[in-house]
Write a protein that holds these residues in place. Structure first.
Motif, PDB file in Angstrom:
ATOM      1  N   PHE A   1     -20.318   4.596 -24.829  1.00 22.22           N
ATOM      2  CA  PHE A   1     -20.575   5.880 -23.889  1.00 22.22           C
ATOM      3  C   PHE A   1     -19.764   6.780 -24.350  1.00 22.22           C
ATOM      4  CE2 PHE A   1     -24.028   3.539 -21.890  1.00 22.22           C
ATOM      5  CZ  PHE A   1     -25.231   4.175 -21.900  1.00 22.22           C
ATOM      6  N   ASP A   2     -19.993   8.218 -25.007  1.00 20.90           N
ATOM      7  CA  ASP A   2     -18.740   8.989 -25.518  1.00 20.90           C
ATOM      8  C   ASP A   2     -18.587   9.513 -24.029  1.00 20.90           C
ATOM      9  OD1 ASP A   2     -18.537   8.022 -28.046  1.00 20.90           O
ATOM     10  OD2 ASP A   2     -19.527  10.365 -28.813  1.00 20.90           O
ATOM     11  N   ASN A   3     -19.183   9.557 -23.216  1.00 20.57           N
ATOM     12  CA  ASN A   3     -19.548  10.324 -22.339  1.00 20.57           C
ATOM     13  C   ASN A   3     -18.470   9.210 -20.710  1.00 20.57           C
ATOM     14  OD1 ASN A   3     -21.363   9.225 -21.903  1.00 20.57           O
ATOM     15  ND2 ASN A   3     -22.467  10.145 -20.232  1.00 20.57           N
ATOM     16  N   VAL A   4     -18.069   8.395 -21.384  1.00 19.65           N
ATOM     17  CA  VAL A   4     -17.471   7.293 -20.483  1.00 19.65           C
ATOM     18  C   VAL A   4     -16.309   6.732 -20.974  1.00 19.65           C
ATOM     19  CG1 VAL A   4     -17.291   5.031 -20.064  1.00 19.65           C
ATOM     20  CG2 VAL A   4     -19.631   5.509 -19.704  1.00 19.65           C
ATOM     21  N   LEU A   5     -14.956   7.291 -20.030  1.00 14.00           N
ATOM     22  CA  LEU A   5     -13.642   7.159 -20.226  1.00 14.00           C
ATOM     23  C   LEU A   5     -12.963   5.915 -19.323  1.00 14.00           C
ATOM     24  CD1 LEU A   5     -10.777   8.800 -21.340  1.00 14.00           C
ATOM     25  CD2 LEU A   5     -10.564  10.136 -19.173  1.00 14.00           C
ATOM     26  N   ALA A   6     -12.785   5.510 -20.620  1.00 15.02           N
ATOM     27  CA  ALA A   6     -12.401   4.032 -19.583  1.00 15.02           C
ATOM     28  C   ALA A   6     -10.380   3.625 -19.850  1.00 15.02           C
ATOM     29  CB  ALA A   6     -13.057   3.486 -20.501  1.00 15.02           C
ATOM     30  N   SER A   7     -10.510   2.862 -19.195  1.00 13.02           N
ATOM     31  CA  SER A   7      -9.345   2.471 -19.228  1.00 13.02           C
ATOM     32  C   SER A   7      -8.888   0.909 -18.310  1.00 13.02           C
ATOM     33  CB  SER A   7      -7.570   3.336 -18.246  1.00 13.02           C
ATOM     34  OG  SER A   7      -8.151   3.889 -16.890  1.00 13.02           O
ATOM     35  N   PRO A   8      -8.032   0.054 -18.944  1.00 15.58           N
ATOM     36  CA  PRO A   8      -8.248  -1.189 -18.424  1.00 15.58           C
ATOM     37  C   PRO A   8      -7.188  -1.347 -17.425  1.00 15.58           C
ATOM     38  CG  PRO A   8      -6.190  -0.770 -20.047  1.00 15.58           C
ATOM     39  CD  PRO A   8      -7.284   0.582 -19.887  1.00 15.58           C
ATOM     40  N   HIS A   9      -7.470  -0.589 -15.903  1.00 23.52           N
ATOM     41  CA  HIS A   9      -7.024  -0.848 -14.321  1.00 23.52           C
ATOM     42  C   HIS A   9      -5.415  -0.544 -14.823  1.00 23.52           C
ATOM     43  CE1 HIS A   9      -6.720  -3.157 -10.488  1.00 23.52           C
ATOM     44  NE2 HIS A   9      -6.450  -2.182 -10.673  1.00 23.52           N
ATOM     45  N   THR A  10      -4.867   0.380 -15.426  1.00 21.95           N
ATOM     46  CA  THR A  10      -3.336   1.219 -15.633  1.00 21.95           C
ATOM     47  C   THR A  10      -3.031   2.253 -14.776  1.00 21.95           C
ATOM     48  OG1 THR A  10      -4.784   2.190 -17.129  1.00 21.95           O
ATOM     49  CG2 THR A  10      -3.899   0.434 -17.903  1.00 21.95           C
ATOM     50  N   ALA A  11      -4.092   2.647 -13.811  1.00 22.38           N
ATOM     51  CA  ALA A  11      -3.879   3.500 -12.864  1.00 22.38           C
ATOM     52  C   ALA A  11      -2.501   3.883 -12.030  1.00 22.38           C
ATOM     53  CB  ALA A  11      -5.171   3.789 -12.240  1.00 22.38           C
ATOM     54  N   GLY A  12      -2.167   2.536 -11.791  1.00 26.66           N
ATOM     55  CA  GLY A  12      -1.012   2.491 -10.863  1.00 26.66           C
ATOM     56  C   GLY A  12       0.145   1.639 -12.379  1.00 26.66           C
ATOM     57  N   VAL A  13       0.085   2.054 -13.011  1.00 24.93           N
ATOM     58  CA  VAL A  13       0.905   1.019 -14.217  1.00 24.93           C
ATOM     59  C   VAL A  13       1.876   2.535 -14.662  1.00 24.93           C
ATOM     60  CG1 VAL A  13       1.016  -0.548 -16.185  1.00 24.93           C
ATOM     61  CG2 VAL A  13      -1.124  -0.810 -14.150  1.00 24.93           C
ATOM     62  N   THR A  14       2.696   3.123 -14.197  1.00 25.55           N
ATOM     63  CA  THR A  14       3.609   3.674 -14.461  1.00 25.55           C
ATOM     64  C   THR A  14       5.232   3.509 -14.622  1.00 25.55           C
ATOM     65  OG1 THR A  14       4.072   4.191 -12.519  1.00 25.55           O
ATOM     66  CG2 THR A  14       2.228   5.816 -14.150  1.00 25.55           C
ATOM     67  N   ILE A  15       6.530   3.742 -14.377  1.00 26.38           N
ATOM     68  CA  ILE A  15       7.482   2.468 -14.539  1.00 26.38           C
ATOM     69  C   ILE A  15       8.113   3.199 -13.424  1.00 26.38           C
ATOM     70  CG2 ILE A  15      10.215   3.275 -14.553  1.00 26.38           C
ATOM     71  CD1 ILE A  15       8.682   4.210 -17.778  1.00 26.38           C
ATOM     72  N   GLU A  16       7.586   4.761 -12.863  1.00 23.19           N
ATOM     73  CA  GLU A  16       7.548   5.286 -11.156  1.00 23.19           C
ATOM     74  C   GLU A  16       7.729   3.332 -10.479  1.00 23.19           C
ATOM     75  OE1 GLU A  16       8.605   8.668 -13.728  1.00 23.19           O
ATOM     76  OE2 GLU A  16       6.695   6.885 -14.027  1.00 23.19           O
ATOM     77  N   ALA A  17       6.005   3.591 -10.321  1.00 22.78           N
ATOM     78  CA  ALA A  17       5.158   3.243  -9.482  1.00 22.78           C
ATOM     79  C   ALA A  17       5.299   1.412  -9.561  1.00 22.78           C
ATOM     80  CB  ALA A  17       3.454   3.369  -9.783  1.00 22.78           C
ATOM     81  N   ARG A  18       5.465   0.892 -10.188  1.00 23.65           N
ATOM     82  CA  ARG A  18       5.658  -0.422 -10.127  1.00 23.65           C
ATOM     83  C   ARG A  18       7.467  -0.304  -9.894  1.00 23.65           C
ATOM     84  NH1 ARG A  18       4.019  -3.624 -14.723  1.00 23.65           N
ATOM     85  NH2 ARG A  18       1.070  -3.723 -14.199  1.00 23.65           N
ATOM     86  N   GLN A  19       8.304  -0.150 -10.266  1.00 28.27           N
ATOM     87  CA  GLN A  19       9.150   0.418  -9.892  1.00 28.27           C
ATOM     88  C   GLN A  19       9.355   0.230  -7.857  1.00 28.27           C
ATOM     89  OE1 GLN A  19      13.163   2.982 -10.440  1.00 28.27           O
ATOM     90  NE2 GLN A  19      14.257   1.212 -10.553  1.00 28.27           N
ATOM     91  N   ASN A  20       8.938   1.392  -7.676  1.00 28.00           N
ATOM     92  CA  ASN A  20       8.355   1.322  -6.197  1.00 28.00           C
ATOM     93  C   ASN A  20       7.279   0.051  -5.290  1.00 28.00           C
ATOM     94  OD1 ASN A  20       8.667   3.187  -3.540  1.00 28.00           O
ATOM     95  ND2 ASN A  20       6.776   3.809  -3.667  1.00 28.00           N
ATOM     96  N   MET A  21       6.867  -0.628  -6.415  1.00 27.44           N
ATOM     97  CA  MET A  21       5.706  -1.586  -5.677  1.00 27.44           C
ATOM     98  C   MET A  21       6.998  -3.075  -5.702  1.00 27.44           C
ATOM     99  SD  MET A  21       2.636  -0.591  -5.331  1.00 27.44           S
ATOM    100  CE  MET A  21       1.469  -2.068  -5.565  1.00 27.44           C
TER     101      MET A  21
ATOM    102  N   SER B   1       0.666  -1.864   0.039  1.00 28.45           N
ATOM    103  CA  SER B   1       0.279  -0.402   0.342  1.00 28.45           C
ATOM    104  C   SER B   1       1.073   1.478   0.071  1.00 28.45           C
ATOM    105  CB  SER B   1      -0.824  -0.317   1.124  1.00 28.45           C
ATOM    106  OG  SER B   1      -0.022   0.132   2.323  1.00 28.45           O
ATOM    107  N   GLY B   2       0.419   1.858  -1.105  1.00 27.95           N
ATOM    108  CA  GLY B   2       0.857   3.487  -0.671  1.00 27.95           C
ATOM    109  C   GLY B   2       2.173   3.455  -1.953  1.00 27.95           C
ATOM    110  N   GLY B   3       3.067   2.474  -2.767  1.00 27.24           N
ATOM    111  CA  GLY B   3       4.157   2.362  -3.640  1.00 27.24           C
ATOM    112  C   GLY B   3       3.456   3.162  -4.752  1.00 27.24           C
ATOM    113  N   ASN B   4       2.243   2.913  -4.831  1.00 27.08           N
ATOM    114  CA  ASN B   4       1.665   3.712  -6.485  1.00 27.08           C
ATOM    115  C   ASN B   4       0.492   5.057  -6.184  1.00 27.08           C
ATOM    116  OD1 ASN B   4      -0.959   2.436  -6.112  1.00 27.08           O
ATOM    117  ND2 ASN B   4      -0.738   0.558  -7.283  1.00 27.08           N
ATOM    118  N   ALA B   5       0.614   5.293  -5.336  1.00 18.94           N
ATOM    119  CA  ALA B   5      -0.382   6.752  -4.471  1.00 18.94           C
ATOM    120  C   ALA B   5      -0.157   7.135  -5.333  1.00 18.94           C
ATOM    121  CB  ALA B   5      -0.178   6.777  -3.309  1.00 18.94           C
ATOM    122  N   HIS B   6       1.222   8.301  -6.187  1.00 20.81           N
ATOM    123  CA  HIS B   6       1.205   9.024  -6.971  1.00 20.81           C
ATOM    124  C   HIS B   6       0.531   8.548  -8.040  1.00 20.81           C
ATOM    125  CE1 HIS B   6       3.338  11.690  -3.960  1.00 20.81           C
ATOM    126  NE2 HIS B   6       3.954  10.585  -3.769  1.00 20.81           N
ATOM    127  N   SER B   7       1.220   8.321  -8.775  1.00 21.12           N
ATOM    128  CA  SER B   7       0.538   6.823  -9.815  1.00 21.12           C
ATOM    129  C   SER B   7      -1.060   7.054  -9.839  1.00 21.12           C
ATOM    130  CB  SER B   7       0.834   5.779 -10.031  1.00 21.12           C
ATOM    131  OG  SER B   7      -0.002   5.654 -11.667  1.00 21.12           O
TER     132      SER B   7
END
Length: 347
Positions: free
Chosen positions: A285-305, A106-112
């Motif tokens: 829906f055009d008013n739905v913005l979607a991503s495939p569970h990538t909120a915490g998937v960044t280079i920095e977050a992955r390294q921290n985790m 917990s907290g390892g990907n908080a910023h991401s």
């Protein structure tokens, strides 16, 4: 301690190779990798000998027979610790019953994750996703049909003011000048104020917020916490954002709320099935913005985790009490099992 006497394994992938680098520096630790497709005669001895299971958070990326439940725990008699980025594929109660400690990073990907939630809020409010789609589909787009809203002075309601929620609060309040309401039954009003949020009950948050952002963990109490009743309380101009876990919100209820135009739109990073199929009704829906569970998937977050996971596993194997325990009530039983395995009582 003899060479490779402490056994750790994982299935398919790790958050970052730094995990391997840190564990490889220890001669007393053996790290095994199993694939989803590995035959039983390969993985059964590994499970039987293992002290630690480093498990991924994405339940749909992991073969069902590697999810941690009562049946799995019967095959891992020496298991002392389950370390997970998230507990979706882990039955915490079954682990507690078996005397197995569960920890997370917990907290390892908080910023991401917080940045992702904020990006969704801004994209929806400024109607960037609709503008992008219109430009790709139509000629002579009328920009006056794409008028958006500023977020300054608007109200964000954050459900769960933990590591991610408090970071969302800091960004929204400090950077954008927004008002922050927060619902978290596990925190006092004083603590929530220190984290930048005004403590309110869930219904009040839903009624007042211009943006509702979910950042709480999935458990029995939060499952389907946001359903038909809750979407009906939201304002028609409000947006629903979730970067937490699937099943906290009821997808069918959200679908109906969007069809009935009870809310203005949604930003969805988590789903009941991940990734969702292209024909998923919410993706139409055009008013739905979607991503495939990538909120915490960044280079920095992955390294921290990866670093947090490896260091916490080693500390635990060295007999220390880890800082991110999910089931602290298991400690006395776990401590006795640890002593039986390694001859010392953990601190």
């Amino acid at each position: 301690m003899s060479v490779n006497s402490k056994r750790v394994f994982y299935v398919k992938y790790l958050a970052n190779p730094i995990y391997i680098d840190i564990l490889k520096a220890r001669s007393d630790v053996r790290l095994d990798r199993i694939e989803n497709e590995s035959p039983e005669d390969f993985y059964a001895p590994i499970l039987n000998a293992a002290h630690v299971y480093q498990i991924g958070a994405a339940r749909d990326e992991l073969a069902p027979h590697f999810h941690v439940d009562a049946a799995f725990l019967k095959r891992t008699p020496n298991l002392l610790l389950v370390s997970s980025n998230g507990v979706d594929p882990v039955d915490v109660e079954a682990c507690t019953d078996a005397g197995v400690l569960v920890v997370n990073q917990s907290g390892g990907n908080a910023h991401s994750v917080a940045e992702h939630a904020l990006a969704m809020m801004l994209t929806l409010s400024k109607r960037i996703i609709q503008s992008d789609r219109k430009l790709r589909r139509e000629a002579n787009v009328n920009r006056n049909e794409l008028v958006g809203n500023e977020v300054e002075h608007k109200t964000v309601g954050i459900i769960g003011l933990g590591n991610v929620g408090r970071r969302i609060a800091a960004l929204c309040k400090g950077l954008l000048g927004m008002k922050v309401l927060a619902y978290d039954p596990y925190l006092t009003a004083e603590v929530m104020a220190e984290r930048g949020g005004e403590k309110v009950e869930l219904d009040e948050l839903l009624r007042r917020a211009d943006f509702v952002s979910i950042s709480c963990p999935l458990d029995k109490k939060s499952r389907n916490m946001i359903s038909t009743h809750e979407f009906a309380l939201m304002q028609p101009h409000a947006y629903f954002i979730t970067t937490a876990r699937g099943f906290i919100h009821d997808e069918d209820a959200l679908l109906q709320a969007l069809r009935d135009k009870r809310i203005a739109g949604a930003g969805l990073d988590v789903w009941s099935k991940e990734p969702p199929p292209p024909e998923h009704p919410l993706l139409q829906f055009d008013n739905v913005l979607a991503s495939p569970h990538t909120a915490g998937v960044t280079i920095e977050a992955r390294q921290n985790m990866g670093r947090i996971a490896a260091e916490q596993v080693l500390d635990t194997l060295d007999g220390k009490r880890p800082p991110r325990i999910i089931n602290p009530e298991v400690w006395p039983v776990y401590a006795e099992r640890f002593k039986q395995a390694f001859g010392v009582t953990p601190g």
